[in-house]
Design an enzyme around this catalytic site. Structure first.
Site, short mmCIF file in Angstrom:
data_model
loop_
_atom_site.label_atom_id
_atom_site.label_comp_id
_atom_site.label_asym_id
_atom_site.label_seq_id
_atom_site.Cartn_x
_atom_site.Cartn_y
_atom_site.Cartn_z
N HIS A 23 0.87 -1.17 0.00
CA HIS A 23 0.00 0.00 0.00
C HIS A 23 0.91 1.22 0.00
O HIS A 23 1.51 1.56 1.02
CB HIS A 23 -0.88 -0.04 1.25
CG HIS A 23 -2.16 0.70 1.11
ND1 HIS A 23 -3.10 0.42 0.14
CD2 HIS A 23 -2.68 1.73 1.84
CE1 HIS A 23 -4.13 1.24 0.27
NE2 HIS A 23 -3.90 2.04 1.28
N LYS A 167 -10.30 6.11 -3.81
CA LYS A 167 -9.39 7.12 -3.28
C LYS A 167 -7.98 6.80 -3.75
O LYS A 167 -7.56 5.65 -3.71
CB LYS A 167 -9.45 7.14 -1.76
CG LYS A 167 -8.80 8.36 -1.14
CD LYS A 167 -9.14 8.48 0.35
CE LYS A 167 -7.99 8.00 1.19
NZ LYS A 167 -8.20 8.26 2.63
N LYS A 169 -3.98 7.38 -3.43
CA LYS A 169 -2.94 7.84 -2.51
C LYS A 169 -1.92 8.64 -3.30
O LYS A 169 -1.43 8.19 -4.34
CB LYS A 169 -2.29 6.64 -1.82
CG LYS A 169 -3.19 5.99 -0.77
CD LYS A 169 -3.37 6.93 0.43
CE LYS A 169 -3.91 6.19 1.65
NZ LYS A 169 -4.02 7.07 2.82
N ASP A 198 -5.69 11.40 -1.34
CA ASP A 198 -5.11 11.58 -0.01
C ASP A 198 -3.61 11.73 -0.14
O ASP A 198 -2.94 10.85 -0.66
CB ASP A 198 -5.45 10.36 0.86
CG ASP A 198 -4.99 10.52 2.31
OD1 ASP A 198 -4.42 11.58 2.64
OD2 ASP A 198 -5.22 9.58 3.10
N GLU A 224 -7.43 15.16 0.56
CA GLU A 224 -7.20 14.90 1.99
C GLU A 224 -5.77 15.22 2.40
O GLU A 224 -4.81 14.79 1.75
CB GLU A 224 -7.51 13.41 2.24
CG GLU A 224 -7.37 12.96 3.68
CD GLU A 224 -7.85 11.52 3.85
OE1 GLU A 224 -8.54 10.99 2.94
OE2 GLU A 224 -7.53 10.92 4.88
N ASP A 249 -7.14 14.95 8.12
CA ASP A 249 -7.00 13.63 8.74
C ASP A 249 -5.92 13.71 9.83
O ASP A 249 -6.24 13.82 11.01
CB ASP A 249 -6.65 12.59 7.67
CG ASP A 249 -6.57 11.17 8.22
OD1 ASP A 249 -6.89 10.99 9.42
OD2 ASP A 249 -6.19 10.24 7.48
N LYS A 273 -11.14 8.59 12.78
CA LYS A 273 -10.54 7.28 13.04
C LYS A 273 -10.57 7.07 14.54
O LYS A 273 -10.11 7.93 15.29
CB LYS A 273 -9.08 7.23 12.55
CG LYS A 273 -8.94 7.27 11.04
CD LYS A 273 -7.49 7.30 10.62
CE LYS A 273 -7.40 7.37 9.09
NZ LYS A 273 -6.04 7.73 8.64
N GLU A 327 -13.93 4.31 4.37
CA GLU A 327 -12.94 3.50 3.65
C GLU A 327 -12.63 2.24 4.46
O GLU A 327 -11.47 1.86 4.58
CB GLU A 327 -11.68 4.32 3.37
CG GLU A 327 -11.03 4.89 4.62
CD GLU A 327 -9.81 5.77 4.33
OE1 GLU A 327 -9.77 6.44 3.28
OE2 GLU A 327 -8.90 5.77 5.17
MG MG Z 1 -5.74 9.89 5.35
#
Ligand code: MG
Length: 373
Positions: A23, A167, A169, A198, A224, A249, A273, A327
């Site tokens: 990731h 989304k 990255k 993001d 983000e 975030d 979160k 997500e």
């Molecule tokens: Mg984030």
């Protein structure tokens, strides 16, 4: 009602579960997620579980699986022994008063206490919290394989299974490449899909401003955390110069930082979160503040197993407004899980579990299988 569920034991386990693919994010490309699982046993044989997920060390936040475990074992757990798990709010406030920070550790403990409370009362967590506004959450899938071709193939595969939100990255390479990638995805996936991006704090003010202007024609739902978490003035400036909504975030860690974000006008949307905010009760408090200030809501993730995902889902269920979905795809990206029955996904949505507590039965054989030795 029977005997109070007094806490007898608190055990922690570090569990490492590989990802189906790396990731790629601005700060690194984890190929596994490192979890701390918390098992709370209470009188009467009731067992509750909690979880904190981290990406290979103190990378996303200052906490790692190792620090989370030691903070729980040495400091939090001793205060819990003999206490009534039903009274989790005063208990968590006591921990907050005694020990600073370490939100991931505290969130994992609170999750286990809420699981015990729900099981004791025979009710799902969303009922304990006052009732669900929704039992399905719209799901965003994060494209972060590191290869545009793979991302497009992955998105097409997900679209065939009903997914409509993706989304991307950003921030791992040059901003121009990120901009070109979003434009390509918009062309390849069509005008109907929801696209978000993001940056994980990866840009400075100049590159962010340039990129935002160029991103506009790809019509992302939001961008983000383009700037470092401390740069609320920079975020506010970007927000005034671009039509793309901005999401905070990493900038958000508690009610105080939420208030600073609101005061600075630094965001349009908040990513919630449970771990970064120190638990569900604190996340709800932040939600009330941000929602009251007119900010939209989104539920982020740290790539949780079905257990942690379930806790986030109960939180998402009880929010009056959740404009941008979630997500909570962790169980789909992890190679293994620790639940006898995983969280269910259908038609681009993820379903809130119905059983008592978190509604997830932990398979201790799977915990043992992935446990770090
Ligand atoms: Mg984030």
């Amino acid at each position: 009602m029977g005997m109070e569920p007094l806490i007898e034991t608190v055990d922690t386990f570090i569990v490492d579960i590989p990802l189906r693919r790396p990731h790629v994010m601005s700060f690194g490309a984890p190929d596994e997620v490192n979890f701390v699982l918390v098992r709370v046993r209470a009188r009467g044989g009731i067992v509750g579980w909690g979880e904190a997920a981290t990406f290979q060390g103190p990378t996303w936040s200052e906490e790692s699986a190792e620090t989370i475990q030691v903070v729980i074992d040495r400091y939090l757990a001793p205060l819990l022994k003999g206490r009534n798990a039903l009274l989790y709010n005063p208990l968590m406030e006591e921990l907050e008063h005694r020990f600073r920070g370490n939100h991931f550790a505290k969130a994992a403990v609170e999750m286990a206490l809420m699981d015990v409370a729900g099981r004791y009362l025979g009710q799902p967590l969303h009922v304990l919290l006052g009732g669900a506004f929704r039992m399905k959450l719209d799901l965003s899938w994060s494209l972060a394989s590191g290869s545009v071709e793979t991302d497009i193939a992955e998105a097409r595969d997900m679209m065939a299974r009903g997914h409509r939100i993706f989304k991307i990255k950003m921030g791992a390479g040059p901003a121009e490449k990120d901009v070109a990638k979003l434009a390509l995805l918009r062309r390849e996936l069509g005008p109907e899909v929801g696209l978000r991006a993001d940056v994980n704090q990866g840009w400075d003010r100049r590159s962010a401003l340039r990129a935002l202007r160029e991103l506009e024609e790809s019509r992302p739902d939001f961008l983000e955390q383009p700037l470092p978490k401390w740069d609320l003035a920079g975020l506010a400036d970007l927000r005034h110069k671009s039509a793309i909504p901005l999401m905070a975030d990493e900038s958000l860690s508690d009610a105080h930082s939420a208030l600073e974000i609101v005061r600075a006008g630094a965001a349009d949307i908040i990513s919630y979160k449970l771990t970064k905010l120190g638990g569900l009760a604190r996340s709800l408090a932040v939600y009330r503040l941000a929602d009251g200030a007119g900010l939209g809501a989104y539920i982020g993730c740290m790539i949780e197993t079905s257990l942690g995902t379930a806790a986030y889902l109960h939180f998402g269920a009880v929010l009056p407004r959740l404009e941008y979905g979630c997500e909570l795809f962790g169980p789909l990206l992890l190679k293994g899980d620790i639940a006898t029955k995983a969280v269910a996904f259908a038609d681009g949505q993820v379903l809130v579990p119905e059983g008592p507590g978190l509604g997830i039965e932990v398979d201790e054989a799977e915990v043992e299988r992935y446990r770090r030795r």
